[in-house]
Scaffold this motif. Structure first.
Motif, mmCIF file in Angstrom:
data_model
loop_
_atom_site.group_PDB
_atom_site.id
_atom_site.type_symbol
_atom_site.label_atom_id
_atom_site.label_comp_id
_atom_site.label_asym_id
_atom_site.label_seq_id
_atom_site.Cartn_x
_atom_site.Cartn_y
_atom_site.Cartn_z
ATOM 1 N N MET A 1 28.464 33.303 29.064
ATOM 2 C CA MET A 1 29.662 33.034 28.261
ATOM 3 C C MET A 1 29.628 33.869 26.987
ATOM 4 O O MET A 1 28.583 34.011 26.356
ATOM 5 N N LEU A 2 30.764 34.434 26.627
ATOM 6 C CA LEU A 2 30.855 35.265 25.431
ATOM 7 C C LEU A 2 30.772 34.391 24.184
ATOM 8 O O LEU A 2 31.392 33.341 24.103
ATOM 9 N N LYS A 3 30.008 34.857 23.191
ATOM 10 C CA LYS A 3 29.766 34.087 21.978
ATOM 11 C C LYS A 3 30.630 34.612 20.836
ATOM 12 O O LYS A 3 30.702 35.815 20.594
ATOM 13 N N SER A 4 31.265 33.696 20.111
ATOM 14 C CA SER A 4 32.134 34.102 19.006
ATOM 15 C C SER A 4 31.787 33.373 17.727
ATOM 16 O O SER A 4 31.229 32.271 17.748
ATOM 17 N N ILE A 5 32.134 34.013 16.620
ATOM 18 C CA ILE A 5 31.973 33.439 15.283
ATOM 19 C C ILE A 5 33.303 33.609 14.561
ATOM 20 O O ILE A 5 33.922 34.669 14.634
ATOM 21 N N VAL A 21 39.879 30.530 27.030
ATOM 22 C CA VAL A 21 39.749 31.680 27.931
ATOM 23 C C VAL A 21 38.293 32.071 28.162
ATOM 24 O O VAL A 21 38.010 33.096 28.780
ATOM 25 N N GLY A 22 37.352 31.258 27.660
ATOM 26 C CA GLY A 22 35.963 31.490 28.013
ATOM 27 C C GLY A 22 35.012 31.856 26.901
ATOM 28 O O GLY A 22 33.817 32.046 27.148
ATOM 29 N N CYS A 347 38.794 39.860 26.863
ATOM 30 C CA CYS A 347 37.862 39.577 27.965
ATOM 31 C C CYS A 347 38.031 40.568 29.109
ATOM 32 O O CYS A 347 37.052 41.108 29.634
ATOM 33 N N GLU A 348 39.273 40.809 29.484
ATOM 34 C CA GLU A 348 39.539 41.650 30.658
ATOM 35 C C GLU A 348 39.354 43.125 30.370
ATOM 36 O O GLU A 348 38.732 43.857 31.158
#
Length: 378
Positions: A1-5, A21-22, A347-348
Motif C-alpha cells: 500500500m502506498l504511504k502518504s503524509i 483509492v488505496g 496511482c495509475e
C-alpha cells in the motif's frame, strides 16, 4: 500500500479521498485544534471497526513552523525517501480572490516555504500541492514562479519534475463549483516517470454541452442530487453536524423571496439553484463569519452537513466543534471526490497501479446517493 503524509490536513478531505483509492495516511498535522479532533474521531472510529479513516495515521496538532523533519519521520514510522506521497495546501486566504490577496506579505503566505522545507527534508517520491487559483496571479505571478523555481531547483542532488493543473471539482462529480490549482511533482531518479497525460480526464460537464448530449460525459451533479436522502433538521437523529442556524422572521422573509441564484443583500450569500452545482463554499475570516448558502427550498441557510454533502464528504465523517468550527473545516477542505480522482490518477499514471473503478471509490466515500441520481440520468 502506498504511504502518504499530509500537511495542513484540516478536516481531512484530501486524506479521506486518497485513502479511498488505496493510499495509507501515516501522518496528519494541522495547527487547528478542532480539525485535529475531527481527524482523531475518524481514526478512533476506524480502530473500533466503524466507518472512519486514518487508522494508521499519527495525528499532531502543531504549527508547521515548529514541526521538524525528525518528528515526522519518527511518528510516521517511515524513513526519508520511503514516503510515496506528500500532500498539503497551505492556508489559501492570502492568495484567494475572496480575501485581501496579500500574498507573501501575509504571514500565512510564508507557509508555502514551510511546505518546501518539509518537502526537501522528507524527499517523497511524489508530492501534491493544492491551492486556490489566486496563487497564480498574486504579485503578477511572481509568488507562484518563485515557488515553482524553488521546488525544481536541485537540493542535495535531488530535484522534482513538476506540472501544474487548474481543475474545477464539478467536472469530477462534486456537486459544487470549486476551482483549484494543483501542482504534482515527481522525484527525479526515483524510477518513476512523470505522466504524459493531462490531469484525470473529466467525467462530468454542463448538461448543455455536446459531450453530455453524446453520452461521453455525465451531467454535473447538482445541489438537489447532493441533498438526496438527507433527513430534515427536525427528523435528524443520527447524522452529525446537521443543525441549522436560528433566523429571525425578517431574515426568513428575505430568504423566502430570493429566486434561485439570487444574493441576499445583507448576508451576501446566494440562494442555491437546485438544478446546478453549489456555489463555492467559503469560510469567512479568521475571526469567524463562515456560513453556507441559502437552502434552495427552505428560508434558511444550509447546515454544515448540507455543505459537507456539497463538498462530497460522507455523512459519517463528523466534524468537531460547534457553530463556525465545522463550516470552516468543510469550506477549507479539498472535496474527497476530487481528492480521489487526483489520487487515482497518481496511482495509475505514476505508480503504475491498477485503479479502482469510480463506482467502487464513490461507495467507499459514502456517495451512493450521487450514484443513484447519476443512474437515473444515464
Amino acid at each position: 500500500m502506498l504511504k502518504s503524509i499530509s500537511l495542513f490536513s484540516g478536516g481531512g478531505g484530501l486524506d479521506c479521498g486518497l485513502e479511498a483509492v488505496g493510499f495509507e495516511s501515516r501522518f496528519c498535522t494541522d495547527i487547528d485544534f478542532h480539525s485535529c479532533e475531527t481527524l482523531k474521531q475518524m481514526k478512533n472510529a476506524s480502530l473500533k471497526g466503524e466507518k472512519g479513516g486514518l487508522k494508521n495515521a499519527y495525528i499532531l496538532q502543531k504549527n508547521i513552523v515548529d514541526l521538524s523533519i525528525e518528528e515526522i519521520i519518527q511518528q510516521s514510522r517511515l524513513k526519508v525517501g520511503e514516503i510515496d506521497l506528500l500532500t498539503g495546501g497551505p492556508p489559501c486566504q492570502s492568495f484567494s480572490v475572496f480575501g485581501r490577496r496579500q500574498g507573501l506579505n501575509d504571514p500565512r503566505g510564508q507557509l508555502v516555504w514551510e511546505y518546501l522545507r518539509i518537502l526537501r527534508g522528507l524527499r517523497p517520491k511524489v508530492f501534491l500541492f493544492e491551492n486556490v487559483p489566486g496563487l497564480l496571479s498574486i504579485d503578477n505571478g511572481l509568488v507562484f514562479k518563485n515557488f515553482l523555481d524553488a521546488v525544481q531547483e536541485p537540493f542535495n542532488g535531488y530535484s522534482y519534475n513538476v506540472t501544474k493543473y487548474v481543475v474545477d471539482a464539478a467536472h469530477y462529480g462534486v456537486p459544487q463549483f470549486r476551482t483549484r490549482v494543483l501542482i504534482i511533482g515527481v522525484l527525479n531518479n526515483s524510477g518513476l516517470e512523470f505522466p504524459s497525460e493531462n490531469i484525470p480526464f473529466v467525467t462530468h460537464d454542463d448538461p448543455k454541452s455536446t459531450k453530455v448530449a453524446e453520452k461521453l460525459l455525465l451531467p454535473f451533479n447538482t445541489v438537489k442530487d447532493a441533498l438526496v436522502g438527507l433527513p430534515t433538521i427536525e427528523d435528524n437523529v443520527l447524522i452529525k453536524n446537521h443543525v441549522g442556524r436560528k433566523h429571525g422572521s425578517d431574515i426568513k422573509e428575505r430568504y423566502a423571496n430570493l429566486v434561485f441564484g439570487e444574493r441576499d443583500p445583507k448576508t451576501r450569500i446566494n440562494r442555491l439553484h437546485p438544478q446546478r452545482p453549489s456555489y463555492t463554499i467559503i469560510v469567512g475570516s479568521d475571526k469567524g463569519g463562515g456560513k453556507g448558502h441559502v437552502h434552495p427550498y427552505l428560508p434558511r441557510e444550509v447546515t454544515p452537513r448540507e455543505s459537507a454533502r456539497m463538498q462530497s464528504f460522507p455523512d459519517w465523517w463528523g466534524f468537531s466543534g460547534t457553530s463556525r468550527h465545522p463550516i470552516r473545516q468543510i469550506g477549507n477542505a479539498v472535496p474527497p471526490i476530487l481528492a480521489a480522482a487526483i489520487g487515482s490518477f497518481i496511482c495509475e499514471n505514476i505508480f503504475k497501479q491498477k485503479p479502482l473503478d469510480r463506482h467502487t471509490i464513490w461507495k467507499k466515500l459514502g456517495q451512493e446517493h450521487l450514484l443513484t441520481t447519476e443512474d437515473s440520468k444515464a
